[in-house]
Motif scaffolding. Structure first.
Motif, PDB file in Angstrom:
ATOM      1  N   GLU A  37     -14.863  14.528   0.714  1.00 18.98           N
ATOM      2  CA  GLU A  37     -14.497  13.804   1.931  1.00 18.98           C
ATOM      3  C   GLU A  37     -15.026  12.369   1.913  1.00 18.98           C
ATOM      4  O   GLU A  37     -14.380  11.448   2.426  1.00 18.98           O
ATOM      5  CB  GLU A  37     -15.019  14.526   3.174  1.00 18.98           C
ATOM      6  N   GLU A  38     -16.208  12.177   1.315  1.00 18.39           N
ATOM      7  CA  GLU A  38     -16.781  10.833   1.254  1.00 18.39           C
ATOM      8  C   GLU A  38     -15.941   9.915   0.370  1.00 18.39           C
ATOM      9  O   GLU A  38     -15.745   8.743   0.669  1.00 18.39           O
ATOM     10  CB  GLU A  38     -18.220  10.896   0.738  1.00 18.39           C
ATOM     11  N   ALA A  39     -15.440  10.470  -0.738  1.00 14.87           N
ATOM     12  CA  ALA A  39     -14.646   9.657  -1.673  1.00 14.87           C
ATOM     13  C   ALA A  39     -13.253   9.373  -1.114  1.00 14.87           C
ATOM     14  O   ALA A  39     -12.691   8.293  -1.311  1.00 14.87           O
ATOM     15  CB  ALA A  39     -14.539  10.368  -3.020  1.00 14.87           C
ATOM     16  N   PHE A  40     -12.684  10.363  -0.396  1.00 11.23           N
ATOM     17  CA  PHE A  40     -11.305  10.242   0.066  1.00 11.23           C
ATOM     18  C   PHE A  40     -11.199   9.722   1.495  1.00 11.23           C
ATOM     19  O   PHE A  40     -10.093   9.632   2.036  1.00 11.23           O
ATOM     20  CB  PHE A  40     -10.602  11.598  -0.021  1.00 11.23           C
ATOM     21  N   ASP A  41     -12.329   9.380   2.092  1.00  7.84           N
ATOM     22  CA  ASP A  41     -12.334   8.989   3.506  1.00  7.84           C
ATOM     23  C   ASP A  41     -11.420   7.788   3.779  1.00  7.84           C
ATOM     24  O   ASP A  41     -10.762   7.720   4.801  1.00  7.84           O
ATOM     25  CB  ASP A  41     -13.767   8.674   3.958  1.00  7.84           C
ATOM     26  N   GLY A  42     -11.378   6.850   2.838  1.00 11.00           N
ATOM     27  CA  GLY A  42     -10.589   5.637   3.059  1.00 11.00           C
ATOM     28  C   GLY A  42      -9.147   5.741   2.606  1.00 11.00           C
ATOM     29  O   GLY A  42      -8.389   4.767   2.713  1.00 11.00           O
ATOM     30  N   VAL A  43      -8.737   6.919   2.081  1.00  9.30           N
ATOM     31  CA  VAL A  43      -7.349   7.075   1.620  1.00  9.30           C
ATOM     32  C   VAL A  43      -6.450   7.344   2.830  1.00  9.30           C
ATOM     33  O   VAL A  43      -6.631   8.348   3.522  1.00  9.30           O
ATOM     34  CB  VAL A  43      -7.233   8.241   0.615  1.00  9.30           C
ATOM     35  N   PRO A  44      -5.502   6.480   3.096  1.00 12.40           N
ATOM     36  CA  PRO A  44      -4.664   6.655   4.291  1.00 12.40           C
ATOM     37  C   PRO A  44      -3.653   7.783   4.128  1.00 12.40           C
ATOM     38  O   PRO A  44      -3.261   8.130   3.011  1.00 12.40           O
ATOM     39  CB  PRO A  44      -3.958   5.301   4.416  1.00 12.40           C
ATOM     40  N   LYS A  45      -3.241   8.361   5.256  1.00  8.40           N
ATOM     41  CA  LYS A  45      -2.179   9.364   5.258  1.00  8.40           C
ATOM     42  C   LYS A  45      -0.842   8.635   5.354  1.00  8.40           C
ATOM     43  O   LYS A  45      -0.600   7.900   6.308  1.00  8.40           O
ATOM     44  CB  LYS A  45      -2.349  10.312   6.442  1.00  8.40           C
ATOM     45  N   ILE A  46       0.002   8.833   4.350  1.00  5.53           N
ATOM     46  CA  ILE A  46       1.291   8.138   4.303  1.00  5.53           C
ATOM     47  C   ILE A  46       2.407   9.170   4.165  1.00  5.53           C
ATOM     48  O   ILE A  46       2.346  10.044   3.292  1.00  5.53           O
ATOM     49  CB  ILE A  46       1.344   7.142   3.126  1.00  5.53           C
ATOM     50  N   LYS A  47       3.422   9.065   4.999  1.00  7.31           N
ATOM     51  CA  LYS A  47       4.559   9.975   4.918  1.00  7.31           C
ATOM     52  C   LYS A  47       5.472   9.512   3.787  1.00  7.31           C
ATOM     53  O   LYS A  47       5.907   8.363   3.752  1.00  7.31           O
ATOM     54  CB  LYS A  47       5.320   9.992   6.246  1.00  7.31           C
ATOM     55  N   ILE A  48       5.749  10.405   2.860  1.00  8.81           N
ATOM     56  CA  ILE A  48       6.554  10.072   1.691  1.00  8.81           C
ATOM     57  C   ILE A  48       8.013  10.403   1.953  1.00  8.81           C
ATOM     58  O   ILE A  48       8.346  11.486   2.460  1.00  8.81           O
ATOM     59  CB  ILE A  48       6.057  10.844   0.450  1.00  8.81           C
ATOM     60  N   LYS A  98       4.928  -2.138  -6.788  1.00  3.72           N
ATOM     61  CA  LYS A  98       4.784  -2.570  -5.399  1.00  3.72           C
ATOM     62  C   LYS A  98       5.496  -1.570  -4.499  1.00  3.72           C
ATOM     63  O   LYS A  98       6.445  -0.897  -4.928  1.00  3.72           O
ATOM     64  CB  LYS A  98       5.388  -3.967  -5.226  1.00  3.72           C
ATOM     65  N   PRO A  99       5.028  -1.421  -3.246  1.00  8.02           N
ATOM     66  CA  PRO A  99       5.663  -0.461  -2.338  1.00  8.02           C
ATOM     67  C   PRO A  99       7.178  -0.599  -2.271  1.00  8.02           C
ATOM     68  O   PRO A  99       7.901   0.394  -2.268  1.00  8.02           O
ATOM     69  CB  PRO A  99       5.007  -0.781  -0.988  1.00  8.02           C
ATOM     70  N   GLY A 100       7.667  -1.818  -2.240  1.00  9.31           N
ATOM     71  CA  GLY A 100       9.105  -2.023  -2.138  1.00  9.31           C
ATOM     72  C   GLY A 100       9.857  -1.651  -3.402  1.00  9.31           C
ATOM     73  O   GLY A 100      11.058  -1.396  -3.365  1.00  9.31           O
ATOM     74  N   ASP A 101       9.155  -1.650  -4.546  1.00  9.94           N
ATOM     75  CA  ASP A 101       9.793  -1.338  -5.824  1.00  9.94           C
ATOM     76  C   ASP A 101       9.587   0.109  -6.233  1.00  9.94           C
ATOM     77  O   ASP A 101      10.044   0.530  -7.308  1.00  9.94           O
ATOM     78  CB  ASP A 101       9.240  -2.244  -6.930  1.00  9.94           C
ATOM     79  N   LEU A 102       8.895   0.899  -5.422  1.00  5.89           N
ATOM     80  CA  LEU A 102       8.508   2.248  -5.815  1.00  5.89           C
ATOM     81  C   LEU A 102       9.720   3.137  -6.062  1.00  5.89           C
ATOM     82  O   LEU A 102       9.778   3.862  -7.059  1.00  5.89           O
ATOM     83  CB  LEU A 102       7.608   2.864  -4.747  1.00  5.89           C
ATOM     84  N   LEU A 103      10.703   3.091  -5.182  1.00  4.72           N
ATOM     85  CA  LEU A 103      11.883   3.930  -5.347  1.00  4.72           C
ATOM     86  C   LEU A 103      12.611   3.601  -6.640  1.00  4.72           C
ATOM     87  O   LEU A 103      13.025   4.493  -7.392  1.00  4.72           O
ATOM     88  CB  LEU A 103      12.816   3.778  -4.147  1.00  4.72           C
ATOM     89  N   GLN A 104      12.766   2.305  -6.936  1.00  8.37           N
ATOM     90  CA  GLN A 104      13.449   1.894  -8.160  1.00  8.37           C
ATOM     91  C   GLN A 104      12.672   2.341  -9.392  1.00  8.37           C
ATOM     92  O   GLN A 104      13.252   2.799 -10.370  1.00  8.37           O
ATOM     93  CB  GLN A 104      13.630   0.369  -8.175  1.00  8.37           C
ATOM     94  N   ALA A 105      11.321   2.209  -9.324  1.00  7.75           N
ATOM     95  CA  ALA A 105      10.484   2.623 -10.449  1.00  7.75           C
ATOM     96  C   ALA A 105      10.613   4.123 -10.696  1.00  7.75           C
ATOM     97  O   ALA A 105      10.680   4.574 -11.845  1.00  7.75           O
ATOM     98  CB  ALA A 105       9.024   2.248 -10.172  1.00  7.75           C
ATOM     99  N   LEU A 106      10.658   4.921  -9.629  1.00  6.44           N
ATOM    100  CA  LEU A 106      10.830   6.367  -9.758  1.00  6.44           C
ATOM    101  C   LEU A 106      12.191   6.699 -10.355  1.00  6.44           C
ATOM    102  O   LEU A 106      12.322   7.591 -11.202  1.00  6.44           O
ATOM    103  CB  LEU A 106      10.668   7.042  -8.393  1.00  6.44           C
TER     104      LEU A 106
END
Length: 296
Positions: free
Chosen positions: A178-189, A244-252
């Motif tokens: 929990e200490e390591a992952f505390d700053g990882v945001p929850k993002i809906k994919i 980059k977030p905007g290029d993620l779909l294209q990269a996938l």
């Protein structure tokens, strides 16, 4: 294991059955390239000296002992032989306390593996019976003993003609995730992104073969050392490009082998086989003795 020195000797015990066993290192970093500490000006090797904090005089190795600091600043000298003398004989015993599914132990608790082998001819039949029972029952046992002057929990399972004993970290030694992952945001994919990622994973499934993985860091070090010894310079590798977030779909889509706008993945090459990557240069494969002298 006669070519190596046992790290620990004791007995393994299951109920009323026991036999002598030796613990041998199963993983070693001895073959890695190592460096000496040298003077930048003269390129001569440096030697380490321990200096008395009060008198500032050099203390020779023979006069160095371990000590425990008291609240008043004084130290109690502790000799290794004194520590050995107070360890009960029972603590030189690997008594199998319970048998558990190996999957019950999160690999974050795994510390270091060791080989367990019988220490003498008298112990060999009993050891063989234990090893066979472990193998036939697909059993994994938990035991505790004193290793290297501290209490350790050990996971024991069959391996080849012997046993593997893996030391485990204590619960207090494993830092909370929990200490390591505390700053990882929850993002809906996005569903399309998730489907593409799942497709990429499915096309890359395989099995683990340690021989297929070379140490690229060691190879790079050997190549660098050889180049510097020959007066050559090496080009710097290109940095990894982060999507980059905007290029993620294209990269996938590109990773999944999708043609632009087709919506269908390209057929996978099922005839390709995983091969060990060749060494980056002759220096990587040869590990020339001149570049692999161990630190003294």
């Amino acid at each position: 294991m006669s070519a190596h020195r046992a790290q620990w000797k004791g007995h393994i015990k299951l109920g009323d059955i026991s036999c002598g066993v030796g613990l041998y290192t199963a993983a070693s970093a001895a073959e890695r390239i190592s460096f000496h500490l040298i003077s930048k000006k003269t390129r001569n090797r440096l030697k380490r000296e321990f200096v008395d904090s009060e008198t500032e005089e050099t203390v020779e190795r023979a006069d160095q002992v371990k000590g425990f600091e008291l609240d008043n600043g004084d130290h109690i000298m502790i000799d290794p032989d004194e520590v050995t003398a107070v360890i009960p004989d029972s603590d030189k015993l690997l008594e199998l306390e319970a048998f558990i599914p190996c999957t019950d132990v999160d690999d974050i608790y795994f510390d270091k593996p060791y080989y367990l082998v019988p220490t003498d001819e008298t112990s060999e039949p009993t050891f063989a019976a234990l090893r066979e029972a472990f193998d036939k029952c697909n059993a994994t046992a938990i035991a505790r003993t004193v290793l290297f002057r501290r209490m350790r929990t050990v996971l024991i399972r069959a391996h080849g003609r012997g046993l593997i004993a893996t030391t485990l970290n204590f619960d207090y030694e494993v830092l909370p995730s929990e200490e390591a992952f505390d700053g990882v945001p929850k993002i809906k994919i996005d569903d399309e992104m998730l489907d593409l990622a799942k497709h990429i994973i499915s096309t890359k499934r395989g099995t683990f073969d340690p021989a297929q993985f070379d140490d690229r860091y060691e190879n790079a070090l050997a190549t660098l050392i050889k180049a510097k010894a020959e007066g050559r310079t090496l080009p710097r590798p290109k940095p990894v490009k982060v999507s980059k977030p905007g290029d993620l779909l294209q990269a996938l889509q590109e990773s999944a082998g999708l043609r632009s706008g087709s919506g269908k993945p390209k057929a996978a090459n099922t005839n390709s086989k995983t091969r060990k990557r060749p060494a980056s240069s002759d220096a990587s494969g040869q590990r020339a003795k001149s570049t692999r002298k161990k630190s003294s």
